[in-house]
Design an enzyme around this catalytic site. Structure first.
Site, PDB file in Angstrom:
ATOM      1  CG  HIS A   1      -2.120  -0.908   1.076  1.00  0.00           C
ATOM      2  ND1 HIS A   1      -2.839  -1.369   2.157  1.00  0.00           N
ATOM      3  CD2 HIS A   1      -2.696  -1.470  -0.027  1.00  0.00           C
ATOM      4  CE1 HIS A   1      -3.811  -2.169   1.723  1.00  0.00           C
ATOM      5  NE2 HIS A   1      -3.744  -2.246   0.409  1.00  0.00           N
TER       6      HIS A   1
ATOM      7  CG  HIS B   1      -9.658  -6.975  -4.503  1.00  0.00           C
ATOM      8  ND1 HIS B   1     -10.240  -5.744  -4.450  1.00  0.00           N
ATOM      9  CD2 HIS B   1      -8.593  -6.931  -3.653  1.00  0.00           C
ATOM     10  CE1 HIS B   1      -9.549  -4.977  -3.614  1.00  0.00           C
ATOM     11  NE2 HIS B   1      -8.542  -5.664  -3.131  1.00  0.00           N
TER      12      HIS B   1
ATOM     13  CD  GLU C   1      -5.663  -2.815  -2.902  1.00  0.00           C
ATOM     14  OE1 GLU C   1      -6.465  -3.533  -2.290  1.00  0.00           O
ATOM     15  OE2 GLU C   1      -4.835  -2.071  -2.340  1.00  0.00           O
TER      16      GLU C   1
ATOM     17  CG  ASP D   1      -2.805  -5.996  -4.431  1.00  0.00           C
ATOM     18  OD1 ASP D   1      -3.781  -5.314  -4.789  1.00  0.00           O
ATOM     19  OD2 ASP D   1      -2.824  -6.712  -3.414  1.00  0.00           O
TER      20      ASP D   1
ATOM     21  CG  HIS E   1      -9.435  -4.521   1.647  1.00  0.00           C
ATOM     22  ND1 HIS E   1      -8.636  -3.407   1.660  1.00  0.00           N
ATOM     23  CD2 HIS E   1      -8.961  -5.289   0.649  1.00  0.00           C
ATOM     24  CE1 HIS E   1      -7.723  -3.513   0.738  1.00  0.00           C
ATOM     25  NE2 HIS E   1      -7.891  -4.649   0.104  1.00  0.00           N
TER      26      HIS E   1
ATOM     27  CG  ASP F   1      -7.004  -8.609  -0.687  1.00  0.00           C
ATOM     28  OD1 ASP F   1      -6.022  -9.161  -1.205  1.00  0.00           O
ATOM     29  OD2 ASP F   1      -7.322  -7.428  -0.932  1.00  0.00           O
TER      30      ASP F   1
ATOM     31  CE1 TYR G   1      -3.160  -9.155   3.170  1.00  0.00           C
ATOM     32  CE2 TYR G   1      -5.396  -9.437   3.994  1.00  0.00           C
ATOM     33  CZ  TYR G   1      -4.524  -9.204   2.948  1.00  0.00           C
ATOM     34  OH  TYR G   1      -5.008  -9.014   1.686  1.00  0.00           O
TER      35      TYR G   1
ATOM     36  CG  HIS H   1      -2.036 -10.831  -0.759  1.00  0.00           C
ATOM     37  ND1 HIS H   1      -1.137 -10.326  -1.656  1.00  0.00           N
ATOM     38  CD2 HIS H   1      -3.052  -9.938  -0.707  1.00  0.00           C
ATOM     39  CE1 HIS H   1      -1.588  -9.171  -2.141  1.00  0.00           C
ATOM     40  NE2 HIS H   1      -2.756  -8.922  -1.583  1.00  0.00           N
TER      41      HIS H   1
HETATM   42 FE1  FEO Z   1      -6.880  -5.518  -1.625  1.00  0.00          FE
HETATM   43 FE2  FEO Z   1      -4.439  -7.600  -2.127  1.00  0.00          FE
HETATM   44  O1  FEO Z   1      -5.510  -6.219  -2.629  1.00  0.00           O
END
Ligand code: FEO
Length: 398
Positions: free
Chosen positions: A21, A77, A79, A81, A143, A162, A191, A224
């Site tokens: 982040h 998701h 995001e 990443d 999230h 996530d 996390y 992850h």
């Molecule tokens: Fe919320 Fe691993 O991205």
């Protein structure tokens, strides 16, 4: 690496990652961006990797499958990443439909400014891949608004995005291969504390919903870190526990200091707490010298916290303001707190800290500890008494 006969892990292990982040979150154990290839009669790819690894990802994927054979790209998701390789994949996998939640369309378009012709899915929707099928389960705000999970029948894999993840790099993809489970669970907790905690109430509901679906989950394939196949119930139960006003028998003291006055205050208060609650774990952090993500993890697991700063230009020190701002974002409930700090001529510090703590959902102790200049022996005694009274206010039980 094979997850099952038909499901291949296509992710990237990022051994170097130390901040996530941007520079916000520390990741001492690296991380991974997990992507999965499902080979049934239809071919599906679930999520991709962060942009720096996009080309490597595409090359690896090409070794497994011709990209024009991919039927579905599923974005749980958006995001970056996880969606960083989506632009290349979407362009090259010409026959693939991109499946995501309605909010996913907004995020993908927001990031990539492209319309690849999305097919939106919602909770309960299913797609057949041949022998197996995928069922979608939206998980908004776990999230991000777009987050969703999907369940693969046959192999009984929950692709959880996530949720249940950790920033933990390992060649051994599965939890049963990890020798040091304590570190794995600490990373899962870190996390949760730093990323999922603000949405704890939604997490409780989602876990209850998952349980009510009675899915025969054999594997939780996270976005992850490590894939859960041994401790499935343990990690689900932990998430449930962490989402319910979690607290251990711990008090965390966070301070910053200029000339050691507030440090001495922190240590004296800690002595007072320990003198009447020996079983309580008391941890002290100088917020200017400690990692904020670690502090947040300790705050999350505490039954109470004390925050201290000297008065500085009629305010508080930078590191105290920064950690208070992060704590506020967690929306914690059921924890107690107090402020303390030294001052020269204006005890504005504790007032500012108290306001923050109150606005962050803590039950505030009626007293703050204030010391003018450097605490002497008499003041040290008073600070120990303050620590005792705070421990009584908090109570010995968790
Ligand atoms: Fe919320 Fe691993 O991205």
């Amino acid at each position: 690496m094979k997850i099952t006969e038909n499901v291949i892990w296509m992710g990237k292990i990022d051994w170097e990652l130390r901040k996530f982040h941007g520079k916000q979150l520390s990741t001492y154990k690296g991380s991974s961006y997990n992507s999965y290839l499902i080979k049934d009669e239809k071919i599906a790819v679930i999520d991709t990797v962060w942009k720096p690894f996009a080309e490597e990802f595409i090359e690896n994927l090409k070794k497994q499958i011709k990209l024009d054979k991919i039927d579905y790209i599923i974005v749980t998701h958006a995001e970056p990443d996880h969606s960083g390789a989506l632009p290349i994949l979407a362009e090259q996998a010409k026959n693939a439909k991109i499946l995501c939640s309605a909010n996913g369309v907004k995020s993908i378009k927001g990031y990539y400014h492209k319309d690849w012709g999305f097919q939106t899915v919602k909770s309960g929707d299913k797609i057949s891949l041949g022998k197996s099928e995928l069922t979608f389960i939206e998980a908004p705000m776990l999230h991000w608004p777009d987050t969703m999970m999907c369940f693969l029948s046959g192999d009984n894999i929950l692709f959880s995005s996530d949720v249940f993840g950790q920033h933990y790099a390992s060649f051994d993809l599965f939890d049963d291969k990890i020798e040091d489970k304590e570190i794995l669970y600490y990373e899962a907790l870190k996390y949760f504390a730093n990323i999922i905690a603000p949405f704890a109430k939604k997490t409780v509901k989602k876990i209850e919903e998952l349980k009510s679906l009675n899915l025969p989950i054999s594997i939780i394939a996270t976005a992850h870190g490590i894939i859960w196949r041994e401790d499935i119930n343990t990690i689900i139960d932990k998430y449930f526990e962490w989402s319910n006003d979690y607290k251990e028998n711990q008090i965390t003291i966070v301070y910053d200091t200029m000339y050691d006055s507030t440090r001495k205050m922190a240590e004296s208060i800690a002595e007072g707490i320990k003198s009447i609650d020996k079983d309580c774990i008391v941890k002290i952090f100088n917020s200017a010298r400690s990692d904020n993500s670690d502090i947040i993890t300790e705050v999350f697991r505490s039954k109470a916290i004390l925050i201290g700063s000297p008065t500085y230009n009629n305010g508080i020190l930078n590191s105290t303001a920064a950690i208070l701002e992060e704590i506020k974002g967690l929306s914690l409930e059921g924890k107690k707190a107090a402020s303390f700090g030294s001052y020269g001529w204006s005890p504005a510090n504790v007032k500012i800290i108290n306001e923050f703590l109150q606005n962050s959902g803590f039950e505030l102790f009626e007293e703050s500890a204030k010391t003018q200049w450097l605490p002497d022996e008499n003041e040290i005694r008073k600070l120990r008494e303050f620590g005792k009274k705070f421990a009584e206010f908090v109570g010995k039980k968790q």
